[in-house]
Every structure is written in C-alpha cells, then in structure tokens.
Scaffold this active site. Structure first.
Site, mmCIF file in Angstrom:
data_model
loop_
_atom_site.group_PDB
_atom_site.id
_atom_site.type_symbol
_atom_site.label_atom_id
_atom_site.label_comp_id
_atom_site.label_asym_id
_atom_site.label_seq_id
_atom_site.Cartn_x
_atom_site.Cartn_y
_atom_site.Cartn_z
ATOM 1 C CE LYS A 1 -6.650 -1.312 2.855
ATOM 2 N NZ LYS A 1 -5.295 -1.817 3.207
ATOM 3 C CG ASP B 1 -2.041 -0.989 1.170
ATOM 4 O OD1 ASP B 1 -1.961 -1.929 0.350
ATOM 5 O OD2 ASP B 1 -2.998 -0.855 1.962
ATOM 6 C CE LYS C 1 -5.071 2.021 2.766
ATOM 7 N NZ LYS C 1 -3.928 1.347 3.433
#
EC number: 4.1.2.4
Length: 215
Positions: A181, A90, A152
């Site tokens: 996400k 991430d 995300k």
C-alpha cells in the site's frame, strides 16, 4: 466507474475531522466505488452504519501515528476496532525497534496483532521517512516472514510520504507473496498510476476525488 477506483483507501485521518466530514467521506466512497474508507478508530462504528448496505470496507489505524504504544495496547486497539466493525487494520510498527533491527520484536508485534485480526486484512505501516535503504529492505523482509497481508509506506504525518523507488524495491523483495500500500502525499494521477504500475495494490489518499475525476 474509473478502473483505478478499486485501488483507493479513501482517507481522512486528521485530528480535527468532523462527523459531517466522515459522512461525506463515506458517501464519496460509495458513489465512486472506492475499496475502503480509512478513518480513525473513534469513527468506525458510525462509518459502519453509513456503509452498512454497500461494498465499501472500513479500514482503521492502530498505534497511530507514532507506533510507540506497547504491543498489549495495540492488540486491545485492534480487538476493539474489529468489534466496532473494522474490516481492515493499518497498524504502525514500533519504528524504534524496526530501526534498531529487532527482528524478534517486530515479528512478535505483527503476529500478535494478526492473530486478533483473524481473516481481516492487516497492513503494517513502516514510516519510510525514517528509514534508509537497508532498513527499508529489512522492513520488507520482516513483512515477508510475518503473517501480515500488506506493507504500507507512511502514516501521512511524517516529513515524507510514498516514493516510487520504495515500491519498486519492495515489489522485488515481496513478489506476489505480500501486497503493498502506497500512502502519504499522493496528490496527482501521475504518481497514483506509477505506484500501481510498480506493484502497489492499494493507494491511501485523501485526494482521491481530485486525482481520479480530473485525469
């Protein structure tokens, strides 16, 4: 198993997280069959040991939480994390470059990191708290054009986290080509469920046990 458990990146990213807390996080992820644990890079190796014979993935963060590291630094961080056992990355995008609409820089950064990731999943954190609607649309279009796997919402360290309206917006732009996400401030089942129904395929939260055991 709760049908929602597989959506969870069971998260512990606070600066003062202890080894005991990481161990507990891993145990909870295994017991509840969460998709992954999301932890700081310094804990990847030990988490890999804890979860070696389980299906739980190891997710870690790069350029976290500000996204202001150089591309070269982020590339090194990524390679190091994968060498230590990370399954998913991430990364925080360079937020300044994103806000200023620097498409070329953003694409170059993402694609260099994805090249190091290879077949490992890459999620790009765009920190929606700093973005207006137009910038959120631009971020989604960058992800669509890039080699990243996910967009995300948040690090969890900014003033705001995931918002349903952003998931809806991104799903409209991304369709099924890229995944979403939702993370940051997700504390109750109603929000958790609504994000999934809107199109998120992964939820990052430090409250998964409370959310899913109490609904």
């Amino acid at each position: 198993m709760n049908k929602y458990n597989i959506y969870v990146d069971h998260t512990l990213l606070k600066a003062d997280a202890s080894l005991e807390e990481i161990h507990k996080l891993c145990e909870e992820a295994e017991e509840n069959e969460f998709y992954s644990v999301c932890i700081n890079p310094c804990f990847v190796k030990v988490a890999k040991h804890y979860l070696l014979e389980t299906s739980v993935k190891i997710c870690t963060v790069i350029g976290f939480p500000l996204g202001a590291n150089t591309i070269e630094t982020k590339v090194f961080e990524t390679k190091n994390a994968i060498d230590l056992g990370a399954d998913e990355i991430d990364m925080v995008i360079n937020i300044n470059q994103l806000i200023n609409g620097n498409r070329e820089y953003c694409l170059n950064e993402i694609n260099q990191i994805k090249e190091v990731c290879g077949d490992k999943i890459l999620k790009v954190i765009v920190e929606t708290a700093f973005l207006n609607r137009e910038q959120k649309e631009f971020a989604a279009k960058i992800i669509l054009e890039s080699n990243a796997d996910f967009i995300k919402t948040s690090t969890g360290f900014a003033k705001e986290g995931a918002k349903l309206e952003d998931i809806i917006l991104w799903k409209r732009i991304l369709g099924d080509v890229k995944q979403i996400k939702a993370s940051g401030g997700i504390k109750n089942f109603e929000d958790f469920k609504s994000f999934i129904e809107a199109g998120a395929t992964r939820i990052g939260t430090s409250s998964a046990i409370k959310i899913l055991n109490n609904h």
